[in-house]
Design a protein around this motif. Structure first.
Motif, PDB file in Angstrom:
ATOM      1  N   ARG A 524       0.839  -1.194   0.000  1.00  0.00           N
ATOM      2  CA  ARG A 524       0.000   0.000   0.000  1.00  0.00           C
ATOM      3  C   ARG A 524       0.874   1.245   0.000  1.00  0.00           C
ATOM      4  NH1 ARG A 524      -4.413  -1.495   4.769  1.00  0.00           N
ATOM      5  NH2 ARG A 524      -5.580  -3.075   3.592  1.00  0.00           N
ATOM      6  N   THR A 525       0.385   2.286  -0.595  1.00  0.00           N
ATOM      7  CA  THR A 525       1.104   3.554  -0.639  1.00  0.00           C
ATOM      8  C   THR A 525       0.276   4.636   0.039  1.00  0.00           C
ATOM      9  OG1 THR A 525       2.119   2.940  -2.743  1.00  0.00           O
ATOM     10  CG2 THR A 525       2.201   5.250  -2.127  1.00  0.00           C
ATOM     11  N   GLY A 526       0.859   5.327   0.999  1.00  0.00           N
ATOM     12  CA  GLY A 526       0.149   6.404   1.675  1.00  0.00           C
ATOM     13  C   GLY A 526      -0.397   5.983   3.015  1.00  0.00           C
ATOM     14  N   SER A 527      -0.737   6.969   3.818  1.00  0.00           N
ATOM     15  CA  SER A 527      -1.316   6.692   5.135  1.00  0.00           C
ATOM     16  C   SER A 527      -2.758   6.236   4.993  1.00  0.00           C
ATOM     17  CB  SER A 527      -1.263   7.948   6.003  1.00  0.00           C
ATOM     18  OG  SER A 527      -2.146   8.933   5.492  1.00  0.00           O
ATOM     19  N   THR A 528      -3.320   5.780   6.107  1.00  0.00           N
ATOM     20  CA  THR A 528      -4.707   5.304   6.094  1.00  0.00           C
ATOM     21  C   THR A 528      -5.665   6.410   5.671  1.00  0.00           C
ATOM     22  OG1 THR A 528      -4.196   3.729   7.858  1.00  0.00           O
ATOM     23  CG2 THR A 528      -6.525   4.249   7.476  1.00  0.00           C
ATOM     24  N   VAL A 529      -5.492   7.590   6.245  1.00  0.00           N
ATOM     25  CA  VAL A 529      -6.374   8.717   5.920  1.00  0.00           C
ATOM     26  C   VAL A 529      -6.233   9.095   4.448  1.00  0.00           C
ATOM     27  CG1 VAL A 529      -6.876  11.148   6.366  1.00  0.00           C
ATOM     28  CG2 VAL A 529      -6.397   9.598   8.272  1.00  0.00           C
ATOM     29  N   GLN A 530      -5.001   9.134   3.964  1.00  0.00           N
ATOM     30  CA  GLN A 530      -4.770   9.479   2.566  1.00  0.00           C
ATOM     31  C   GLN A 530      -5.440   8.487   1.630  1.00  0.00           C
ATOM     32  OE1 GLN A 530      -0.468   9.574   2.710  1.00  0.00           O
ATOM     33  NE2 GLN A 530      -0.417  11.810   2.612  1.00  0.00           N
ATOM     34  N   ARG A 531      -5.379   7.219   1.986  1.00  0.00           N
ATOM     35  CA  ARG A 531      -5.971   6.186   1.125  1.00  0.00           C
ATOM     36  C   ARG A 531      -7.492   6.290   1.094  1.00  0.00           C
ATOM     37  NH1 ARG A 531      -3.511   1.940  -0.606  1.00  0.00           N
ATOM     38  NH2 ARG A 531      -5.328   0.616  -0.184  1.00  0.00           N
ATOM     39  N   TRP A 532      -8.119   6.576   2.246  1.00  0.00           N
ATOM     40  CA  TRP A 532      -9.570   6.705   2.277  1.00  0.00           C
ATOM     41  C   TRP A 532     -10.021   7.917   1.459  1.00  0.00           C
ATOM     42  CZ3 TRP A 532     -13.035   3.237   4.042  1.00  0.00           C
ATOM     43  CH2 TRP A 532     -12.570   2.218   4.854  1.00  0.00           C
ATOM     44  N   ILE A 533      -9.298   9.019   1.594  1.00  0.00           N
ATOM     45  CA  ILE A 533      -9.640  10.216   0.814  1.00  0.00           C
ATOM     46  C   ILE A 533      -9.442   9.954  -0.672  1.00  0.00           C
ATOM     47  CG2 ILE A 533      -9.001  12.616   0.345  1.00  0.00           C
ATOM     48  CD1 ILE A 533      -8.261  12.884   3.306  1.00  0.00           C
ATOM     49  N   ARG A 534      -8.337   9.307  -0.999  1.00  0.00           N
ATOM     50  CA  ARG A 534      -8.058   8.985  -2.397  1.00  0.00           C
ATOM     51  C   ARG A 534      -9.126   8.062  -2.977  1.00  0.00           C
ATOM     52  NH1 ARG A 534      -2.388   6.293  -3.223  1.00  0.00           N
ATOM     53  NH2 ARG A 534      -3.482   4.376  -2.655  1.00  0.00           N
ATOM     54  N   GLY A 535      -9.537   7.075  -2.170  1.00  0.00           N
ATOM     55  CA  GLY A 535     -10.557   6.146  -2.634  1.00  0.00           C
ATOM     56  C   GLY A 535     -11.902   6.814  -2.858  1.00  0.00           C
ATOM     57  N   PHE A 536     -12.244   7.789  -2.010  1.00  0.00           N
ATOM     58  CA  PHE A 536     -13.539   8.472  -2.132  1.00  0.00           C
ATOM     59  C   PHE A 536     -13.611   9.297  -3.415  1.00  0.00           C
ATOM     60  CE2 PHE A 536     -16.683  11.757  -1.424  1.00  0.00           C
ATOM     61  CZ  PHE A 536     -17.702  11.097  -0.751  1.00  0.00           C
ATOM     62  N   ARG A 543     -18.376   7.915 -10.298  1.00  0.00           N
ATOM     63  CA  ARG A 543     -18.058   7.179  -9.073  1.00  0.00           C
ATOM     64  C   ARG A 543     -18.078   8.101  -7.857  1.00  0.00           C
ATOM     65  NH1 ARG A 543     -18.703   2.225  -8.185  1.00  0.00           N
ATOM     66  NH2 ARG A 543     -17.562   1.679 -10.093  1.00  0.00           N
ATOM     67  N   VAL A 544     -17.545   9.303  -7.996  1.00  0.00           N
ATOM     68  CA  VAL A 544     -17.549  10.261  -6.884  1.00  0.00           C
ATOM     69  C   VAL A 544     -18.987  10.651  -6.532  1.00  0.00           C
ATOM     70  CG1 VAL A 544     -16.856  12.568  -6.138  1.00  0.00           C
ATOM     71  CG2 VAL A 544     -15.250  11.148  -7.432  1.00  0.00           C
ATOM     72  N   ALA A 545     -19.816  10.884  -7.543  1.00  0.00           N
ATOM     73  CA  ALA A 545     -21.224  11.223  -7.303  1.00  0.00           C
ATOM     74  C   ALA A 545     -21.942  10.078  -6.590  1.00  0.00           C
ATOM     75  CB  ALA A 545     -21.914  11.549  -8.631  1.00  0.00           C
ATOM     76  N   GLN A 546     -21.600   8.859  -6.973  1.00  0.00           N
ATOM     77  CA  GLN A 546     -22.207   7.694  -6.320  1.00  0.00           C
ATOM     78  C   GLN A 546     -21.799   7.626  -4.851  1.00  0.00           C
ATOM     79  OE1 GLN A 546     -21.020   3.757  -7.768  1.00  0.00           O
ATOM     80  NE2 GLN A 546     -23.180   3.185  -7.851  1.00  0.00           N
ATOM     81  N   ASN A 547     -20.545   7.920  -4.556  1.00  0.00           N
ATOM     82  CA  ASN A 547     -20.091   7.926  -3.157  1.00  0.00           C
ATOM     83  C   ASN A 547     -20.815   8.988  -2.344  1.00  0.00           C
ATOM     84  OD1 ASN A 547     -18.266   5.860  -3.660  1.00  0.00           O
ATOM     85  ND2 ASN A 547     -16.547   7.240  -4.044  1.00  0.00           N
ATOM     86  N   ILE A 548     -20.983  10.166  -2.940  1.00  0.00           N
ATOM     87  CA  ILE A 548     -21.719  11.244  -2.247  1.00  0.00           C
ATOM     88  C   ILE A 548     -23.166  10.822  -2.007  1.00  0.00           C
ATOM     89  CG2 ILE A 548     -22.573  13.611  -2.469  1.00  0.00           C
ATOM     90  CD1 ILE A 548     -20.016  14.246  -4.061  1.00  0.00           C
ATOM     91  N   TRP A 549     -23.794  10.199  -3.006  1.00  0.00           N
ATOM     92  CA  TRP A 549     -25.166   9.717  -2.868  1.00  0.00           C
ATOM     93  C   TRP A 549     -25.270   8.700  -1.730  1.00  0.00           C
ATOM     94  CZ3 TRP A 549     -30.077   9.241  -2.645  1.00  0.00           C
ATOM     95  CH2 TRP A 549     -30.708   7.998  -2.761  1.00  0.00           C
TER      96      TRP A 549
END
Length: 594
Positions: A524-536, A543-549
């Motif tokens: 894995r690359t990046g911290s946990t917080v960075q990965r969650w933000i990147r994934g969102f 995909r981003v709109a779906q996550n917001i929904w």
């Protein structure tokens, strides 16, 4: 086997790019039942591998002759055409809850044991989902508390969202389940997307919801027996009779075997609906019973109160929400939640399917069928009975003979549905508490089968105690729906989907991230917080709109849960002011005779 090296996680608040490597390779069978060291990348890798293998498998058929005559086909019997035994069978008697036993078997034996557990067809799942039609009899009542416009609109929205939640459960399941790491229940999705705490919360909610539904069904059909007996039986005996029959039916362990029995529940329910529709169209409402649980009693008791000469007000309808009936309207809405509460069982259905990808056909077909039955029947009852629409429509029939027919047919259908809820509820308890904490043997082993048989009467007895203590059916349904079912059907699926999407989208395979099956390393690359933000925020605008929904869907569902609990508690407070509502009473809640 290589010595295990604990993964080194970076601090969650680290802002620098950090290389995170999990090693050494540990075989799936060497893992604990819910090993927190198994990463999402490993679950996802084996899930893709399993889905690829399932593409070559023929979809099983729901063969009535085999089920009724108890004849097993070649696949299920574990026999190859050349007469050699299938390796999936001989180790099903091994207690895999014991880690030492898991270490002694090969990779092939481990995956074959998982394959042997998966035998159900999508046709069987269709019947299992439609068996969940426990709420059609209350749709007319709900329409009376909401009015024509809001009632039809909300049932439609709830139906669509329930189907969407089912789709999300299916989507996440396909991405984290495998022969190596099978997902057996709802809580497994929670753990693989959000961690151990989410799993425990989900398991408690599901087990409590299933137990309360079993108690609710016991209440409803204890009243059936009481009404059929013309209240000559002591009321406490009526739910007890229902429970005794439930003991035997819940002894069926596998959902494949339950599939053909479930089909009878569907047809008995439809027959009850058709009979009551015919009688309701040609006879007046059951005016006397309306005070105990009609839509009028929930929103405006004056609309069902007789005058000095004993004449009841004429039938009325609301086009919009009734005035000054907010609590009653919300409680009516909560019965719509019960109508679509089957999503919490979907993982258990998927876990026993040979081809889980076929589940989507069964799910959407069943959801459309349930929605059609609910809305047609509810509108019909409300049209003919208006504010007198009773919470159980077949008990709102004024002709005793037809009332009895409806009571008995629905009783059989409900017994089958209650057996299904008991089956799943016991499995949730067994797989997550007894196997994990007390090393109980798997259900496919002989000791496991005996253990399961002993748990059945205990589970039903608890449901019976709940049913006897709270004989207010309408209030009990509201409490169950608001506290458990709403969250299980509408809150958790988008929450799981969000966690799954963020972890999946956070992986950068082009940068060398992911799971290496040869070494067992997870990079894995990046911290946990960075990965969650990147994934969102990865995957493009859609995909981003779906996550917001999914975030909005989750929050709105939580808000509805709070509003529903307020209305349910207010309704229960009012209900228990009635003297007849005594715990363990010999007097039936339906008995209005002096």
């Amino acid at each position: 086997m290589d010595e295990k090296v604990e993964p080194q996680e970076p601090p969650s608040n680290s802002l620098s790019e950090t290389q995170v490597v999990h090693s050494t390779y540990i075989k799936p069978q060497a893992r604990g039942l819910h090993d927190l060291n198994v990463t999402f990348e490993e679950y996802h890798y084996y899930a893709l591998k399993t889905r690829q293998e399932e593409k070559s498998l023929a979809s099983p058929k729901l063969n009535w002759r085999e089920l009724i005559l108890r004849k097993k086909n070649v696949y299920d019997a574990g026999e190859e055409s050349n007469g050699e035994p299938d390796p999936a069978i001989h180790h099903t008697e091994v207690n895999f809850a014991n880690r030492d036993n898991r270490l002694e078997i090969s990779d092939e034996e481990w995956t074959n044991a998982s394959r042997a557990f998966r035998t159900a067809s999508w046709g069987a799942c269709f019947y299992l989902i439609t068996t969940d039609i426990l709420g059609p009899y209350g749709v007319g009542f709900a329409m009376g508390t909401l009015g024509w416009g809001p009632g039809i609109a909300l049932y439609t929205v709830f139906g669509l969202l329930a189907g969407y939640s089912g789709y999300l459960i299916w989507h996440v399941y396909l991405g984290v389940d495998s022969y190596e790491f099978p997902a057996r229940n709802y809580g497994d999705l929670a753990m693989r997307t959000w961690g151990s705490a989410a799993r425990h919360v989900t398991n408690v909610l599901q087990a409590l919801g299933l137990l309360l539904i079993l108690g609710q069904v016991t209440i409803q059909y204890g009243e059936n027996i009481s009404q059929v007996s013309k209240f000559r039986l002591c009321y406490i005996v009526c739910p007890l009779l229902f429970v005794i029959f439930g003991f035997g039916l819940t002894q069926i362990r596998t959902l494949k075997a339950y599939g053909w029995i479930a089909s009878f529940s569907v047809w008995f329910t439809l027959l009850t609906i058709f009979i009551t529709m015919g009688v309701i169209a040609n006879s007046p409402p059951n005016y006397k019973i309306s005070v105990l649980g009609s839509s009028g009693s929930a929103v405006d008791p004056t609309t069902i109160a007789p005058d000095a000469n004993g004449n009841y007000p004429p039938i009325i309808h609301y086009s919009g929400l009734p005035k000054n009936g907010l609590v009653g309207s919300i409680n009516g809405l909560l019965s719509g939640v019960l109508a679509y509460a089957g999503a919490q069982l979907f993982v258990e259905f998927l876990a026993e399917m040979r081809r889980p990808t076929d589940f989507i056909k069964a799910m959407w077909g069943a959801q459309f069928f349930i929605y059609s039955v609910y809305l047609i029947y509810g509108c019909f009852v409300y049209h003919y009975q208006g504010q007198y629409s009773y919470q159980n429509a077949y008990q709102g029939v004024s002709v005793y003979g037809w009332q009895t027919v409806g009571n008995m047919l629905s009783l059989i259908a409900a017994l089958i549905a209650a057996g299904l809820y008991g089956n799943i509820g016991i499995k949730v308890l067994y797989n997550n508490v007894l196997m994990e904490l007390f090393n109980a043997p798997p259900l496919i082993t002989k000791p496991g089968k005996i253990f399961y048989a002993c748990l059945v009467p205990i589970w039903w007895t608890i449901a019976f105690v709940i049913a006897a203590a709270i004989p207010d059916y309408f209030g009990f349904v509201s409490v169950i729906s608001a506290s458990c079912l709403l969250n299980l059907t509408y809150t958790l699926p988008p929450f799981f989907a969000l966690g799954y999407a963020m972890q999946k989208n956070a992986m950068r395979e082009s940068e060398g991230e992911g799971f290496d099956p040869t070494t067992g390393a997870v990079t894995r690359t990046g911290s946990t917080v960075q990965r969650w933000i990147r994934g969102f925020f990865s995957g493009g605008p859609v995909r981003v709109a779906q996550n917001i929904w999914h975030v909005l869907y989750f929050l709105c569902s939580l808000a509805m849960c709070g509003l529903g609990m307020y209305a349910a508690i207010e309704g229960m407070i009012v209900a228990f002011r009635i003297p007849e509502l005594n715990s363990f009473s010999c007097r039936s809640p339906l008995n209005l005779n002096d």
